[in-house]
Design a protein around this motif. Structure first.
Motif, PDB file in Angstrom:
ATOM      1  N   MET A   1       0.833  -1.206   0.000  1.00 44.35           N
ATOM      2  CA  MET A   1       0.000   0.000   0.000  1.00 44.35           C
ATOM      3  C   MET A   1       0.865   1.252   0.000  1.00 44.35           C
ATOM      4  O   MET A   1       0.559   2.249  -0.651  1.00 44.35           O
ATOM      5  CB  MET A   1      -0.925  -0.002   1.224  1.00 44.35           C
ATOM      6  N   ILE A   2       1.980   1.206   0.738  1.00 43.51           N
ATOM      7  CA  ILE A   2       2.873   2.355   0.830  1.00 43.51           C
ATOM      8  C   ILE A   2       3.506   2.669  -0.523  1.00 43.51           C
ATOM      9  O   ILE A   2       3.671   3.831  -0.897  1.00 43.51           O
ATOM     10  CB  ILE A   2       3.959   2.105   1.899  1.00 43.51           C
ATOM     11  N   LYS A   3       3.843   1.631  -1.269  1.00 41.98           N
ATOM     12  CA  LYS A   3       4.490   1.837  -2.571  1.00 41.98           C
ATOM     13  C   LYS A   3       3.641   2.712  -3.482  1.00 41.98           C
ATOM     14  O   LYS A   3       4.152   3.520  -4.247  1.00 41.98           O
ATOM     15  CB  LYS A   3       4.751   0.482  -3.243  1.00 41.98           C
ATOM     16  N   ASP A   4       2.339   2.591  -3.380  1.00 47.44           N
ATOM     17  CA  ASP A   4       1.436   3.347  -4.257  1.00 47.44           C
ATOM     18  C   ASP A   4       1.377   4.834  -3.927  1.00 47.44           C
ATOM     19  O   ASP A   4       0.928   5.627  -4.751  1.00 47.44           O
ATOM     20  CB  ASP A   4       0.017   2.766  -4.173  1.00 47.44           C
ATOM     21  N   VAL A   5       1.814   5.212  -2.731  1.00 42.06           N
ATOM     22  CA  VAL A   5       1.689   6.624  -2.345  1.00 42.06           C
ATOM     23  C   VAL A   5       3.025   7.358  -2.348  1.00 42.06           C
ATOM     24  O   VAL A   5       3.060   8.581  -2.164  1.00 42.06           O
ATOM     25  CB  VAL A   5       1.042   6.765  -0.946  1.00 42.06           C
ATOM     26  N   LEU A   6       4.125   6.654  -2.566  1.00 46.66           N
ATOM     27  CA  LEU A   6       5.431   7.313  -2.570  1.00 46.66           C
ATOM     28  C   LEU A   6       5.598   8.215  -3.785  1.00 46.66           C
ATOM     29  O   LEU A   6       5.131   7.905  -4.887  1.00 46.66           O
ATOM     30  CB  LEU A   6       6.551   6.270  -2.547  1.00 46.66           C
ATOM     31  N   LEU A   7       6.285   9.338  -3.566  1.00 45.79           N
ATOM     32  CA  LEU A   7       6.594  10.254  -4.660  1.00 45.79           C
ATOM     33  C   LEU A   7       7.735   9.681  -5.486  1.00 45.79           C
ATOM     34  O   LEU A   7       8.576   8.935  -4.979  1.00 45.79           O
ATOM     35  CB  LEU A   7       7.008  11.622  -4.100  1.00 45.79           C
ATOM     36  N   GLU A   8       7.777  10.057  -6.765  1.00 50.74           N
ATOM     37  CA  GLU A   8       8.867   9.614  -7.633  1.00 50.74           C
ATOM     38  C   GLU A   8      10.147  10.354  -7.245  1.00 50.74           C
ATOM     39  O   GLU A   8      10.194  11.586  -7.250  1.00 50.74           O
ATOM     40  CB  GLU A   8       8.537   9.891  -9.101  1.00 50.74           C
ATOM     41  N   SER A   9      11.176   9.592  -6.884  1.00 45.08           N
ATOM     42  CA  SER A   9      12.436  10.191  -6.450  1.00 45.08           C
ATOM     43  C   SER A   9      13.537   9.943  -7.471  1.00 45.08           C
ATOM     44  O   SER A   9      13.664   8.845  -8.015  1.00 45.08           O
ATOM     45  CB  SER A   9      12.857   9.607  -5.100  1.00 45.08           C
ATOM     46  N   ASN A  10      14.350  10.975  -7.698  1.00 43.79           N
ATOM     47  CA  ASN A  10      15.501  10.839  -8.594  1.00 43.79           C
ATOM     48  C   ASN A  10      16.732  10.318  -7.862  1.00 43.79           C
ATOM     49  O   ASN A  10      17.750  10.030  -8.491  1.00 43.79           O
ATOM     50  CB  ASN A  10      15.841  12.198  -9.218  1.00 43.79           C
ATOM     51  N   LEU A  11      16.638  10.221  -6.522  1.00 41.97           N
ATOM     52  CA  LEU A  11      17.818   9.893  -5.728  1.00 41.97           C
ATOM     53  C   LEU A  11      17.753   8.520  -5.064  1.00 41.97           C
ATOM     54  O   LEU A  11      18.779   7.867  -4.899  1.00 41.97           O
ATOM     55  CB  LEU A  11      18.020  10.961  -4.637  1.00 41.97           C
ATOM     56  N   ILE A  12      16.561   8.094  -4.656  1.00 38.81           N
ATOM     57  CA  ILE A  12      16.412   6.803  -3.977  1.00 38.81           C
ATOM     58  C   ILE A  12      15.221   6.071  -4.591  1.00 38.81           C
ATOM     59  O   ILE A  12      14.142   6.646  -4.737  1.00 38.81           O
ATOM     60  CB  ILE A  12      16.200   6.988  -2.465  1.00 38.81           C
ATOM     61  N   SER A  13      15.414   4.815  -4.906  1.00 37.61           N
ATOM     62  CA  SER A  13      14.352   4.040  -5.551  1.00 37.61           C
ATOM     63  C   SER A  13      13.215   3.732  -4.588  1.00 37.61           C
ATOM     64  O   SER A  13      13.406   3.670  -3.367  1.00 37.61           O
ATOM     65  CB  SER A  13      14.920   2.733  -6.102  1.00 37.61           C
ATOM     66  N   LYS A  14      12.035   3.502  -5.153  1.00 39.86           N
ATOM     67  CA  LYS A  14      10.889   3.104  -4.336  1.00 39.86           C
ATOM     68  C   LYS A  14      11.172   1.780  -3.629  1.00 39.86           C
ATOM     69  O   LYS A  14      10.729   1.553  -2.495  1.00 39.86           O
ATOM     70  CB  LYS A  14       9.635   2.975  -5.208  1.00 39.86           C
ATOM     71  N   GLU A  15      11.908   0.923  -4.312  1.00 44.33           N
ATOM     72  CA  GLU A  15      12.195  -0.393  -3.742  1.00 44.33           C
ATOM     73  C   GLU A  15      12.968  -0.265  -2.432  1.00 44.33           C
ATOM     74  O   GLU A  15      12.704  -0.990  -1.471  1.00 44.33           O
ATOM     75  CB  GLU A  15      13.002  -1.236  -4.743  1.00 44.33           C
ATOM     76  N   LEU A  16      13.922   0.680  -2.394  1.00 44.48           N
ATOM     77  CA  LEU A  16      14.698   0.855  -1.177  1.00 44.48           C
ATOM     78  C   LEU A  16      13.842   1.457  -0.068  1.00 44.48           C
ATOM     79  O   LEU A  16      13.961   1.074   1.105  1.00 44.48           O
ATOM     80  CB  LEU A  16      15.920   1.737  -1.440  1.00 44.48           C
ATOM     81  N   PHE A  17      12.968   2.367  -0.423  1.00 46.14           N
ATOM     82  CA  PHE A  17      12.054   2.918   0.582  1.00 46.14           C
ATOM     83  C   PHE A  17      11.181   1.810   1.163  1.00 46.14           C
ATOM     84  O   PHE A  17      10.936   1.765   2.376  1.00 46.14           O
ATOM     85  CB  PHE A  17      11.175   4.015  -0.018  1.00 46.14           C
ATOM     86  N   ILE A  18      10.714   0.908   0.303  1.00 45.15           N
ATOM     87  CA  ILE A  18       9.866  -0.190   0.761  1.00 45.15           C
ATOM     88  C   ILE A  18      10.650  -1.132   1.677  1.00 45.15           C
ATOM     89  O   ILE A  18      10.141  -1.595   2.708  1.00 45.15           O
ATOM     90  CB  ILE A  18       9.286  -0.976  -0.438  1.00 45.15           C
TER      91      ILE A  18
END
Length: 324
Positions: A205-222
């Motif tokens: 669910m969190i992956k769907d709300v993350l902003l697009e980042s040029n510095l850190i991938s969504k995968e790492l945030f997850i």
């Protein structure tokens, strides 16, 4: 002097006459709420002690944004700085409509008139908005037919807003401006993961709300959802101060609110190097950010003094709020 140089010089002049740290200190030293209102009168923020200070703080901010619109000749820069207030208004108006209540806390600033935004939301017609925001609002109109989470209103509009901002700032091509928004997205995503984790949301669910980042991938945030330490090295490469405070947060030494304050302080420091430059495009950004922080400090001081809490409480809460 070019038009751009004249505009920057004009903003510097306006900034020199805006609310200063000494004004905040004077307000802080007031012995009571009544005396604090008198200080606001002395500073020409409100006409009399009987006036609503909140109304006049809004006017100050409205005037600041009007000055920005008047003296900033770069339309892309102007739009990038003001579109977040459009996004805020869209969130508040959309929520108010689906709840059947009157929208509050609206900004009468931005790249669209407030009355126009109200009409767009009432009529479900967003054709006049930038493409990113138009598509986001149309998506929300479809979502509300189903059973959906209210927080998706904020995240859907925020994602569209930042996509539009990056489109604009890439045209401005100013390194500090790009650094500011890149870091803002990273800090926002970092805090969002932790906030939604506390709300019991799943990584999917969190992956769907993350902003697009040029510095850190969504995968790492997850991954940081279950293993927060995995984010540390990347955060440290972006900003050491934020990374250190992030570690203090995950070790339960500070609150999420404290981490947010650190993010704000780091972001405003991006433009500190331009503060004493005679002419620089980033004077526009620093001018607006510092004013926002000053107005927030005034609201905080007045709110706590009205409640009768101690000056120690005010100073503690103000310590990381006001940009010194």
């Amino acid at each position: 002097m070019s038009n751009s140089q004249f505009a920057c010089a004009k903003i510097k002049m306006i900034q020199s006459k805006s609310i200063q740290k000494t004004d905040i200190d004077r307000l802080l030293d007031a012995s009571s709420y009544k005396d604090a209102k008198q200080v606001l009168v002395d500073l020409s923020i409100i006409p009399t002690v009987n006036d609503d200070y909140e109304l006049y703080l809004e006017k100050i901010f409205d005037k600041a944004c009007s000055n920005l619109s008047r003296y900033c000749n770069d339309q892309n820069l102007k739009n990038a700085l003001l579109v977040p207030y459009v996004a805020h208004n869209l969130k508040m108006l959309f929520k108010a409509r689906i709840l059947g209540i009157e929208a509050e806390y609206l900004y009468n600033v931005g790249i669209f008139k407030l009355e126009d935004l109200k009409r767009y939301v009432i009529n479900h017609n967003y054709k006049a908005l930038p493409k990113q925001l138009r598509l986001a609002m149309e998506e929300l109109e479809k979502l509300i037919i189903k059973d959906f989470e209210v927080y998706l209103i904020d995240t859907t509009i925020d994602k569209a807003c930042y996509n539009y901002i990056f489109e604009l700032i890439n045209k401005v091509n100013d390194p500090l401006l790009i650094e500011y928004f890149n870091n803002k997205v990273v800090f926002s995503n970092t805090i969002t993961v932790q906030r939604l984790k506390r709300m019991g949301k799943t990584p999917e669910m969190i992956k769907d709300v993350l902003l697009e980042s040029n510095l850190i991938s969504k995968e790492l945030f997850i991954k940081s959802y279950n293993a927060p330490i995995k984010l540390y090295n990347q955060l440290r490469s972006i900003n050491k101060d934020f990374a250190i405070e992030y570690m203090r947060f995950i070790n339960h030494h500070i609150s999420l609110s404290d981490l947010e304050k650190t993010a704000d302080n780091v972001l405003i420091s991006t433009f500190k190097s331009t503060e004493y430059m005679q002419i620089d495009i980033n004077n526009f950004i620093l001018y607006l950010l510092k004013l926002q922080r000053s107005l927030l400090a005034i609201r905080l001081i007045m709110s706590i003094k009205a409640s009768g809490q101690s000056d120690d409480e005010i100073r503690e809460r103000l310590r990381d709020t006001y940009a010194r």
